[in-house]
Design a protein around this motif. Structure first.
Motif, PDB file in Angstrom:
ATOM      1  N   ALA A  43      13.266  11.809   4.428  1.00  0.00           N
ATOM      2  CA  ALA A  43      13.172  12.541   5.699  1.00  0.00           C
ATOM      3  C   ALA A  43      11.726  12.926   5.985  1.00  0.00           C
ATOM      4  CB  ALA A  43      14.060  13.775   5.665  1.00  0.00           C
ATOM      5  N   GLY A  44      11.012  13.358   4.954  1.00  0.00           N
ATOM      6  CA  GLY A  44       9.608  13.707   5.139  1.00  0.00           C
ATOM      7  C   GLY A  44       8.762  12.510   5.521  1.00  0.00           C
ATOM      8  N   ALA A  45       9.016  11.367   4.868  1.00  0.00           N
ATOM      9  CA  ALA A  45       8.265  10.158   5.190  1.00  0.00           C
ATOM     10  C   ALA A  45       8.565   9.677   6.605  1.00  0.00           C
ATOM     11  CB  ALA A  45       8.606   9.052   4.182  1.00  0.00           C
ATOM     12  N   ALA A  46       9.824   9.787   7.016  1.00  0.00           N
ATOM     13  CA  ALA A  46      10.201   9.368   8.366  1.00  0.00           C
ATOM     14  C   ALA A  46       9.563  10.274   9.416  1.00  0.00           C
ATOM     15  CB  ALA A  46      11.719   9.366   8.507  1.00  0.00           C
ATOM     16  N   LEU A  47       9.542  11.575   9.147  1.00  0.00           N
ATOM     17  CA  LEU A  47       8.897  12.494  10.081  1.00  0.00           C
ATOM     18  C   LEU A  47       7.400  12.208  10.167  1.00  0.00           C
ATOM     19  CD1 LEU A  47       9.071  14.889  11.989  1.00  0.00           C
ATOM     20  CD2 LEU A  47       8.860  16.413  10.007  1.00  0.00           C
ATOM     21  N   ALA A  48       6.770  11.893   9.042  1.00  0.00           N
ATOM     22  CA  ALA A  48       5.346  11.552   9.045  1.00  0.00           C
ATOM     23  C   ALA A  48       5.089  10.325   9.917  1.00  0.00           C
ATOM     24  CB  ALA A  48       4.856  11.301   7.624  1.00  0.00           C
ATOM     25  N   ASN A  73       0.865  -1.171   0.000  1.00  0.00           N
ATOM     26  CA  ASN A  73       0.000   0.000   0.000  1.00  0.00           C
ATOM     27  C   ASN A  73       0.904   1.223   0.000  1.00  0.00           C
ATOM     28  OD1 ASN A  73      -0.114   1.678   2.538  1.00  0.00           O
ATOM     29  ND2 ASN A  73      -0.528  -0.295   3.484  1.00  0.00           N
ATOM     30  N   MET A  74       0.512   2.211  -0.771  1.00  0.00           N
ATOM     31  CA  MET A  74       1.380   3.361  -1.063  1.00  0.00           C
ATOM     32  C   MET A  74       1.784   4.113   0.200  1.00  0.00           C
ATOM     33  SD  MET A  74       2.824   4.667  -3.689  1.00  0.00           S
ATOM     34  CE  MET A  74       3.457   6.136  -4.494  1.00  0.00           C
ATOM     35  N   ASP A  75       0.901   4.163   1.196  1.00  0.00           N
ATOM     36  CA  ASP A  75       1.180   4.923   2.415  1.00  0.00           C
ATOM     37  C   ASP A  75       2.251   4.263   3.281  1.00  0.00           C
ATOM     38  OD1 ASP A  75      -0.694   6.838   1.733  1.00  0.00           O
ATOM     39  OD2 ASP A  75      -2.318   5.837   2.800  1.00  0.00           O
ATOM     40  N   GLY A  76       2.375   2.966   3.196  1.00  0.00           N
ATOM     41  CA  GLY A  76       3.403   2.276   3.970  1.00  0.00           C
ATOM     42  C   GLY A  76       3.171   2.298   5.469  1.00  0.00           C
ATOM     43  N   VAL A  77       1.929   2.474   5.886  1.00  0.00           N
ATOM     44  CA  VAL A  77       1.626   2.525   7.317  1.00  0.00           C
ATOM     45  C   VAL A  77       1.835   1.137   7.930  1.00  0.00           C
ATOM     46  CG1 VAL A  77      -0.189   2.919   9.024  1.00  0.00           C
ATOM     47  CG2 VAL A  77      -0.009   4.411   7.024  1.00  0.00           C
ATOM     48  N   GLY A  78       2.518   1.100   9.063  1.00  0.00           N
ATOM     49  CA  GLY A  78       2.716  -0.149   9.771  1.00  0.00           C
ATOM     50  C   GLY A  78       3.775  -1.061   9.179  1.00  0.00           C
ATOM     51  N   GLU A  79       4.622  -0.546   8.311  1.00  0.00           N
ATOM     52  CA  GLU A  79       5.718  -1.326   7.751  1.00  0.00           C
ATOM     53  C   GLU A  79       6.911  -0.409   7.497  1.00  0.00           C
ATOM     54  OE1 GLU A  79       5.276  -2.696   3.639  1.00  0.00           O
ATOM     55  OE2 GLU A  79       3.508  -1.390   3.433  1.00  0.00           O
ATOM     56  N   ASP A  80       8.088  -1.010   7.346  1.00  0.00           N
ATOM     57  CA  ASP A  80       9.253  -0.246   6.932  1.00  0.00           C
ATOM     58  C   ASP A  80       9.095   0.110   5.452  1.00  0.00           C
ATOM     59  OD1 ASP A  80      10.305  -0.758   9.455  1.00  0.00           O
ATOM     60  OD2 ASP A  80      11.596  -2.397   8.760  1.00  0.00           O
ATOM     61  N   ASP A 113       3.892   5.816  14.206  1.00  0.00           N
ATOM     62  CA  ASP A 113       4.243   4.579  13.508  1.00  0.00           C
ATOM     63  C   ASP A 113       5.706   4.290  13.836  1.00  0.00           C
ATOM     64  OD1 ASP A 113       4.985   2.590  11.697  1.00  0.00           O
ATOM     65  OD2 ASP A 113       3.842   3.447  10.032  1.00  0.00           O
ATOM     66  N   THR A 114       5.953   3.186  14.494  1.00  0.00           N
ATOM     67  CA  THR A 114       7.301   2.893  14.979  1.00  0.00           C
ATOM     68  C   THR A 114       8.208   2.224  13.940  1.00  0.00           C
ATOM     69  OG1 THR A 114       6.557   0.775  15.888  1.00  0.00           O
ATOM     70  CG2 THR A 114       6.507   2.692  17.361  1.00  0.00           C
ATOM     71  N   ASN A 115       7.715   2.047  12.731  1.00  0.00           N
ATOM     72  CA  ASN A 115       8.535   1.430  11.695  1.00  0.00           C
ATOM     73  C   ASN A 115       9.556   2.418  11.135  1.00  0.00           C
ATOM     74  OD1 ASN A 115       5.695  -0.148  11.509  1.00  0.00           O
ATOM     75  ND2 ASN A 115       7.406  -1.486  10.971  1.00  0.00           N
ATOM     76  N   LEU A 116      10.481   1.893  10.331  1.00  0.00           N
ATOM     77  CA  LEU A 116      11.632   2.673   9.880  1.00  0.00           C
ATOM     78  C   LEU A 116      11.538   3.034   8.405  1.00  0.00           C
ATOM     79  CD1 LEU A 116      14.456   0.577  11.615  1.00  0.00           C
ATOM     80  CD2 LEU A 116      13.350   2.672  12.467  1.00  0.00           C
ATOM     81  N   VAL A 117      12.315   4.053   8.047  1.00  0.00           N
ATOM     82  CA  VAL A 117      12.465   4.468   6.654  1.00  0.00           C
ATOM     83  C   VAL A 117      13.919   4.254   6.250  1.00  0.00           C
ATOM     84  CG1 VAL A 117      12.359   6.390   5.027  1.00  0.00           C
ATOM     85  CG2 VAL A 117      10.589   6.148   6.781  1.00  0.00           C
TER      86      VAL A 117
END
Length: 278
Positions: free
Chosen positions: A125-130, A52-59, A136-140
């Motif tokens: 950096a923007g995705a990690a800040l989001a 999924n494009m948002d990547g919520v809940g995953e690295d 969301d404790t996952n990594l970028v």
């Protein structure tokens, strides 16, 4: 780790076959970064090929040096994002596998259009800040070329990430010492990269053997232990452009040249088929 090594070998086969088939593409950096992306996608990163494009809940991963799309496409296909048979459409008309990854093609696994160098660190950096703002404790993760650091936008992004304590970001620089016009030391010397990133407020991790998949896994796992401590992390990864094929290795001349029929045969002879060709 033999399974990872077998995977990396097959991905290298995919790269040279894809580029040869259309006589277009970038094999050098793709071959050099194969071990990194194999380790990331097949061992380290928590990701979901259903995508999924948002990547919520995953690295999530962002490829900034988008010209190395052959390795990216092979890794995505081999890890289940789309059928490996689609690799045969690389750089062809109406293919989703364009020369540089694009989002409008809706290819699973691609979250940013890349290839206009220097932009990936800003996106990452923007995705990690989001993720931090959304708890969301996952990594970028992100990957960048060393020649790409000539672009000033990288250093603006580096300041931004440090200022906002984006400590869930692990950026990796492919430090192969080569760029399209020649050795980086001759085009624009990078100087002491570690000191520069440290001065910008980053935690620096060194990876001297970026073409040893075991070392890559160990270094990525080490970097993960440094997250959540107030600083973004950068891995300075030494690789050889064209690694795995003796006549390509270490030369900027293979940055964007496709092998001919004879060269392909020589390359494949050095890369035993391990997982089955597409």
């Amino acid at each position: 780790m033999s399974k990872l090594q077998d995977t990396a070998t097959q991905i290298r086969r995919d790269i040279v076959r894809m580029v040869h088939a259309v006589q277009s593409g970038h094999p050098g950096g793709s071959l050099g970064c194969t071990d990194f992306l194999t380790a990331l996608y097949f061992k380290v990163m928590k990701h979901n090929p259903s995508f999924n494009m948002d990547g919520v809940g995953e690295d999530v991963f962002f490829l900034s040096n988008g010209h190395i799309s052959p390795v990216f496409y092979s890794v995505l296909a081999r890890s289940g994002y789309f059928p490996t048979q689609e690799l045969s459409t690389f750089r062809k008309i109406n293919s989703r596998l364009q020369g540089h990854p694009t989002t409008h093609e809706h290819l699973p696994g691609v979250r940013m259009a890349s290839g206009s160098l220097g932009q990936g660190l800003s996106v990452a950096a923007g995705a990690a800040l989001a993720k931090k703002l959304n708890n969301d404790t996952n990594l970028v993760f992100s990957l960048h070329g060393d020649g790409e650091l000539d672009e000033g936008q990288n250093w603006e992004a580096a300041m931004f990430a440090a200022h906002h304590k984006v400590d869930n970001l692990i950026a990796t620089v492919d430090w192969n010492g080569q760029q399209i016009d020649g050795p980086t030391d001759k085009v624009m010397a990078l100087g002491n990269l570690a000191a520069k990133f440290e001065a910008f407020g980053w935690e620096v991790v060194h990876l001297e053997k970026g073409n040893d998949v075991d070392e890559v896994v160990a270094t990525l796992e080490k970097a993960k232990t440094l997250t959540g401590k107030g600083k973004p992390i950068v891995i300075l990864m030494k690789t050889g452009m064209g690694h795995g094929i003796d006549f390509m290795e270490g030369s900027h001349e293979w940055h964007g040249i496709a092998p001919n029929d004879e060269q392909l045969a020589k390359a494949l002879a050095q890369l035993p088929e391990t997982l089955g060709d597409y």
